[in-house]
Design a protein around this motif. Structure first.
Motif, PDB file in Angstrom:
ATOM      1  N   GLY A  28       0.853  -1.188   0.000  1.00  0.00           N
ATOM      2  CA  GLY A  28       0.000   0.000   0.000  1.00  0.00           C
ATOM      3  C   GLY A  28       0.884   1.231   0.000  1.00  0.00           C
ATOM      4  N   SER A  32      -1.127   4.487   3.994  1.00  0.00           N
ATOM      5  CA  SER A  32      -2.328   3.682   3.721  1.00  0.00           C
ATOM      6  C   SER A  32      -2.801   2.878   4.928  1.00  0.00           C
ATOM      7  N   ASP A 131      -5.626  -0.063  -0.897  1.00  0.00           N
ATOM      8  CA  ASP A 131      -5.771   0.888  -1.998  1.00  0.00           C
ATOM      9  C   ASP A 131      -6.336   2.206  -1.467  1.00  0.00           C
ATOM     10  N   LYS A 182      -7.743  -6.706  -2.812  1.00  0.00           N
ATOM     11  CA  LYS A 182      -7.709  -5.250  -2.674  1.00  0.00           C
ATOM     12  C   LYS A 182      -8.703  -4.796  -1.610  1.00  0.00           C
TER      13      LYS A 182
END
Length: 204
Positions: A28, A32, A131, A182
């Motif tokens: 990430g 993140s 993400d 994800k």
């Protein structure tokens, strides 16, 4: 002549127990929330968490011959070869006594990925990708580190560019192999972990 690079690894003819392990790569962008979520996964699911950067720093602090070599490379402004990082990861897995591992912030690039496959000879069970849009990552880093010179907007943008250029191709590779999982990391931390919990419950 054997080099210190070979030091952490056992004889190649042995079959280390970590070769039967579950390995999850955690990737990430900067900010993140990888570290926070890895800590949650460790508590909830009993994984051992490794950060490649932490292992390198720890080896330097240990004062070993291997650590001295890493320090020398860094002092010269050279990048630590992927093979060194991978062998440290293999050594840490071998010594941990666990068989489930989160490897955080690795592979950072294609060279890391290829070296891990060549040396460790195992593939990740899956790759957990947090993400998050660049604007949100910038906001988080600048908010949490107010006053730190290394977290100004220019530095953050450079870090994100390195992530896009070097790490996103790795993400794409594992997506093409059906191994990418994800998670929307733009949500609040508690909501992100709910998604992570559902994922780990279904995958393991």
């Amino acid at each position: 002549m054997e080099t210190p690079v070979d030091a952490p690894m056992k004889d190649e003819h042995e079959s280390p127990k970590w070769k039967k392990s579950i390995v999850v790569f955690v990737l990430g962008g900067p900010g993140s929330g990888k570290g926070t979520q890895c800590a949650n996964i460790v508590k909830q699911f009993g994984y051992t968490h490794f950060s490649a950067g932490d292992l390198l720093r720890s080896e330097i602090k240990s004062g070993s011959e291997f650590g001295a070599m890493i320090q020398s490379l860094i002092s010269q402004g050279r990048i630590v070869p992927s093979v060194i990082t991978v062998k440290l990861l293999c050594k840490a897995m071998e010594e941990s006594g666990n068989d489930k591992f989160l490897i955080d912030g690795f592979p950072r690039n294609e060279e890391n990925r290829i070296e891990f496959e060549n040396v460790a000879k195992i593939e990740p069970a899956f790759v957990l990708f947090f993400d998050c849009p660049e604007e949100e990552l910038e906001r988080r880093i600048l908010n949490r580190n107010q006053g730190r010179e290394d977290d100004n907007i220019e530095t953050v943008k450079k870090r994100f560019k390195v992530f896009v250029d070097s790490t996103l191709p790795v993400v794409g590779y594992y997506e093409s192999k059906g191994k990418l999982r994800k998670i929307n990391a733009a949500k609040p931390s508690e909501e992100v972990f709910e998604a992570v919990k559902d994922l780990f419950a279904s995958e393991t």
